[in-house]
Enzyme design. Structure first.
Site, short mmCIF file in Angstrom:
data_model
loop_
_atom_site.label_atom_id
_atom_site.label_comp_id
_atom_site.label_asym_id
_atom_site.label_seq_id
_atom_site.Cartn_x
_atom_site.Cartn_y
_atom_site.Cartn_z
N LYS A 204 3.69 -4.21 -2.82
CA LYS A 204 4.61 -5.07 -2.05
C LYS A 204 5.76 -5.61 -2.90
O LYS A 204 5.71 -5.59 -4.12
CB LYS A 204 3.82 -6.19 -1.38
CG LYS A 204 3.06 -5.62 -0.17
CD LYS A 204 2.51 -6.65 0.75
CE LYS A 204 1.90 -5.95 1.97
NZ LYS A 204 1.02 -6.82 2.73
N ARG A 238 -6.87 -4.53 0.61
CA ARG A 238 -6.18 -3.47 1.38
C ARG A 238 -5.24 -2.75 0.42
O ARG A 238 -4.25 -3.32 -0.03
CB ARG A 238 -5.42 -4.11 2.54
CG ARG A 238 -4.77 -3.11 3.48
CD ARG A 238 -4.08 -3.81 4.64
NE ARG A 238 -3.48 -2.86 5.56
CZ ARG A 238 -2.29 -2.27 5.38
NH1 ARG A 238 -1.58 -2.54 4.30
NH2 ARG A 238 -1.84 -1.41 6.27
#
Ligand code: HH2
Length: 265
Positions: A204, A238
């Site tokens: 991210k 995740r």
């Protein structure tokens, strides 16, 4: 939880698994690499992503969910839409991963309840189209924890079993990198609610903002953030890079568990 995006536009693996056969092969590879759950998504939630119709999301995800489930993989469906969840659960998915925590389609929790499915409820401000427009909080940790506590109660009222609900602070969803760091630093506050916590830092922009690394060079930062969270009681990571995450966890668990006997090879 291994990430499998059957989309043309996901921020890191968009277009790689649009073909159902390629997606299924990648899903099974992640199972072999150590993923306990494969998270299949047919709509990108990156900031500003174009919304996708339920029909298109179903067209992308149903064959992949069905093939993975038939091959014995545990599958979650990453969607905010009841219609998409219904098809995926009927095709063998065991959980819903809802980045809106039941806010965008009020019928979604009832569908999960009907199938006795697991439910990941994630915090997001607004929608992926609006979430990164000047996100502000008085106290990001308290606001995210209270929101998730309230959503978990709403899910239970809709019939989702308490033990089937997991909570996710939504790293990158309506938050600055400062907010994301604060949430990670205080992730114990969410763990203290006593429900399983999921986290997704994989590749991210927080990592890019801190280090300048491009999307395909963010594995070390992803591992660091995930291990930090794991050490504080987060139970589900995740991740796109499943083999590498599993290796990091194996080391962490061997050390933390006081293991001293290892066959040398
Ligand atoms: N992050 C993304 C998507 N779904 N679900 C949960 N529970 N937690 C997350 O942090 C999360 C999520 C975004 O990542 P990705 O699926 O790789 O990209 P895209 O949304 O562009 O498909």
């Amino acid at each position: 939880m291994g990430v499998l995006n059957v989309t043309p536009d996901s921020f890191s693996d968009g277009g790689r698994f649009l073909d159902a056969d390629a997606a299924v092969a990648r899903g099974m590879q992640m199972v072999e690499e150590g993923a306990d759950l494969i998270d299949v998504g047919g709509e990108s939630s990156r900031p500003g992503a174009e919304p996708v119709s339920a029909d298109e999301e179903i067209r992308r995800t149903e064959p992949v969910v069905q093939a993975l489930a038939e091959a014995g993989a545990a599958v979650s469906i990453d969607t905010t839409k009841a219609a998409v969840a219904r098809v995926a659960l009927a095709a063998g998915a065991v959980a819903v991963n809802d980045i809106s925590a039941g806010r965008l389609d009020e019928g979604l929790p009832a569908v999960a309840a009907e199938f006795g499915a697991g439910y990941v409820a994630m915090h997001m401000r607004g929608t992926p189209q609006t979430m990164q427009i000047d996100p502000r909080y008085e106290d990001v940790v308290t606001e995210v924890v209270s929101f998730l506590e309230e959503r978990a109660e709403a899910l239970e009222r809709a019939g989702v079993r308490r033990e089937s609900i997991a909570l996710d602070p939504g790293i990158g969803f309506g938050k600055t990198s400062g907010h994301n760091l604060t949430l990670l630093a205080h992730i114990d506050r969410l763990v203290e609610l006593g429900r399983p916590v999921v986290i997704g830092c994989s590749r991210k922009s927080l990592i890019g903002d801190l280090t300048g690394a491009a999307v395909d060079r963010r594995l070390p930062g992803s591992l660091a953030a995930h291990l930090w969270a794991w050490q504080r009681g987060v139970q589900v990571l995740r991740a796109h890079d499943v083999a590498e995450t599993a290796q990091a966890l194996t080391l962490w668990q061997a050390i933390a568990g006081g293991r001293s006997e290892v066959e040398s090879g």
